[in-house]
Design a protein around this motif. Structure first.
Motif, PDB file in Angstrom:
ATOM      1  N   LEU A 113      37.623  45.260  48.126  1.00  0.00           N
ATOM      2  CA  LEU A 113      38.013  45.098  46.728  1.00  0.00           C
ATOM      3  C   LEU A 113      38.233  43.628  46.420  1.00  0.00           C
ATOM      4  O   LEU A 113      38.980  42.947  47.109  1.00  0.00           O
ATOM      5  N   ARG A 114      37.547  43.119  45.387  1.00  0.00           N
ATOM      6  CA  ARG A 114      37.766  41.760  44.898  1.00  0.00           C
ATOM      7  C   ARG A 114      38.202  41.847  43.453  1.00  0.00           C
ATOM      8  O   ARG A 114      37.363  42.011  42.579  1.00  0.00           O
ATOM      9  N   PHE A 115      39.478  41.781  43.202  1.00  0.00           N
ATOM     10  CA  PHE A 115      40.021  41.868  41.847  1.00  0.00           C
ATOM     11  C   PHE A 115      39.500  43.115  41.140  1.00  0.00           C
ATOM     12  O   PHE A 115      39.143  43.088  39.987  1.00  0.00           O
ATOM     13  N   GLY A 116      39.405  44.220  41.820  1.00  0.00           N
ATOM     14  CA  GLY A 116      38.898  45.459  41.234  1.00  0.00           C
ATOM     15  C   GLY A 116      37.730  45.978  42.041  1.00  0.00           C
ATOM     16  O   GLY A 116      37.377  45.449  43.079  1.00  0.00           O
ATOM     17  N   LYS A 117      37.117  47.054  41.569  1.00  0.00           N
ATOM     18  CA  LYS A 117      35.997  47.643  42.289  1.00  0.00           C
ATOM     19  C   LYS A 117      34.804  46.705  42.283  1.00  0.00           C
ATOM     20  O   LYS A 117      34.543  46.012  41.316  1.00  0.00           O
ATOM     21  N   VAL A 118      34.060  46.713  43.367  1.00  0.00           N
ATOM     22  CA  VAL A 118      32.856  45.889  43.453  1.00  0.00           C
ATOM     23  C   VAL A 118      31.719  46.695  42.843  1.00  0.00           C
ATOM     24  O   VAL A 118      31.109  47.537  43.485  1.00  0.00           O
ATOM     25  N   TYR A 140      49.401  37.735  40.034  1.00  0.00           N
ATOM     26  CA  TYR A 140      48.286  38.308  40.792  1.00  0.00           C
ATOM     27  C   TYR A 140      48.840  38.984  42.041  1.00  0.00           C
ATOM     28  O   TYR A 140      49.626  38.418  42.781  1.00  0.00           O
ATOM     29  N   ILE A 141      48.401  40.197  42.273  1.00  0.00           N
ATOM     30  CA  ILE A 141      48.853  40.939  43.446  1.00  0.00           C
ATOM     31  C   ILE A 141      47.714  40.942  44.464  1.00  0.00           C
ATOM     32  O   ILE A 141      47.254  41.956  44.931  1.00  0.00           O
ATOM     33  N   VAL A 142      47.213  39.751  44.783  1.00  0.00           N
ATOM     34  CA  VAL A 142      46.091  39.592  45.696  1.00  0.00           C
ATOM     35  C   VAL A 142      46.515  38.604  46.772  1.00  0.00           C
ATOM     36  O   VAL A 142      47.248  37.658  46.489  1.00  0.00           O
ATOM     37  N   SER A 148      48.361  47.060  38.398  1.00  0.00           N
ATOM     38  CA  SER A 148      48.730  47.272  39.791  1.00  0.00           C
ATOM     39  C   SER A 148      47.557  47.714  40.656  1.00  0.00           C
ATOM     40  O   SER A 148      47.561  47.511  41.864  1.00  0.00           O
ATOM     41  N   ASP A 149      46.509  48.294  40.035  1.00  0.00           N
ATOM     42  CA  ASP A 149      45.329  48.685  40.811  1.00  0.00           C
ATOM     43  C   ASP A 149      44.255  47.602  40.792  1.00  0.00           C
ATOM     44  O   ASP A 149      43.089  47.873  41.077  1.00  0.00           O
ATOM     45  N   LEU A 150      44.648  46.356  40.473  1.00  0.00           N
ATOM     46  CA  LEU A 150      43.791  45.165  40.489  1.00  0.00           C
ATOM     47  C   LEU A 150      42.631  45.249  39.511  1.00  0.00           C
ATOM     48  O   LEU A 150      41.546  44.753  39.775  1.00  0.00           O
ATOM     49  N   THR A 151      42.846  45.852  38.349  1.00  0.00           N
ATOM     50  CA  THR A 151      41.846  45.878  37.291  1.00  0.00           C
ATOM     51  C   THR A 151      42.426  45.188  36.067  1.00  0.00           C
ATOM     52  O   THR A 151      43.638  44.995  35.956  1.00  0.00           O
ATOM     53  N   TYR A 152      41.550  44.816  35.161  1.00  0.00           N
ATOM     54  CA  TYR A 152      42.015  44.253  33.901  1.00  0.00           C
ATOM     55  C   TYR A 152      41.111  44.751  32.784  1.00  0.00           C
ATOM     56  O   TYR A 152      39.992  45.174  33.013  1.00  0.00           O
ATOM     57  N   LEU A 169      29.132  44.947  37.126  1.00  0.00           N
ATOM     58  CA  LEU A 169      29.704  44.096  36.086  1.00  0.00           C
ATOM     59  C   LEU A 169      31.141  43.661  36.371  1.00  0.00           C
ATOM     60  O   LEU A 169      31.807  43.170  35.486  1.00  0.00           O
ATOM     61  N   SER A 170      31.629  43.838  37.588  1.00  0.00           N
ATOM     62  CA  SER A 170      33.001  43.421  37.872  1.00  0.00           C
ATOM     63  C   SER A 170      33.058  41.907  38.054  1.00  0.00           C
ATOM     64  O   SER A 170      32.106  41.293  38.520  1.00  0.00           O
ATOM     65  N   PRO A 171      34.170  41.282  37.676  1.00  0.00           N
ATOM     66  CA  PRO A 171      34.251  39.823  37.794  1.00  0.00           C
ATOM     67  C   PRO A 171      34.438  39.387  39.236  1.00  0.00           C
ATOM     68  O   PRO A 171      35.308  39.886  39.930  1.00  0.00           O
ATOM     69  N   ARG A 172      33.616  38.455  39.696  1.00  0.00           N
ATOM     70  CA  ARG A 172      33.787  37.921  41.040  1.00  0.00           C
ATOM     71  C   ARG A 172      34.586  36.635  41.006  1.00  0.00           C
ATOM     72  O   ARG A 172      35.391  36.373  41.876  1.00  0.00           O
ATOM     73  N   TYR A 173      34.354  35.822  40.019  1.00  0.00           N
ATOM     74  CA  TYR A 173      35.009  34.518  39.941  1.00  0.00           C
ATOM     75  C   TYR A 173      35.896  34.509  38.706  1.00  0.00           C
ATOM     76  O   TYR A 173      35.414  34.590  37.590  1.00  0.00           O
ATOM     77  N   ILE A 174      37.208  34.401  38.906  1.00  0.00           N
ATOM     78  CA  ILE A 174      38.156  34.551  37.810  1.00  0.00           C
ATOM     79  C   ILE A 174      38.485  33.224  37.158  1.00  0.00           C
ATOM     80  O   ILE A 174      38.456  33.111  35.965  1.00  0.00           O
TER      81      ILE A 174
END
Length: 101
Positions: free
Chosen positions: A5-10, A40-42, A71-75, A13-18
């Protein structure tokens, strides 16, 4: 990298670079500790392959927007307005296209 998991599901269209973050410390040859916000909870240690170089002409114009992670690392991205709406008609179904700002 399957299941990581990188800041949400891989997904596609998920963001890799925030955003641009300061490197605090180098660990070994391939790992870095970043200065992440407290919201950030990472884990703050990243491999060099998951980082991207930030290039700016004027370093004083760095805009750091705070991303609200759940809390589930999504936005959730909220749209500003709908610019254009159209429907493409195929033989058996209609496909809506929406252009948002």
């Amino acid at each position: 990298m399957k299941g990581v998991l990188r800041f949400g599901k891989v997904v596609k269209l998920s963001p890799r670079y925030i955003g641009p973050f300061e490197i605090v410390e180098r660990i070994g040859k391939v790992a870095y500790i970043l200065a992440l916000p407290a919201t950030y909870i990472v884990h703050n240690v990243f491999h060099v392959s998951s980082l991207r170089k930030f290039i700016s002409k004027d370093p004083s114009k760095i805009i750091t927007e705070d991303v609200n992670l759940q809390s589930d690392l999504t936005y959730v991205e909220e749209l500003d307005r709908i610019l254009e709406f159209s429907v493409k008609q195929l033989k058996s179904r209609d496909i809506p296209f929406v252009k948002v700002l």
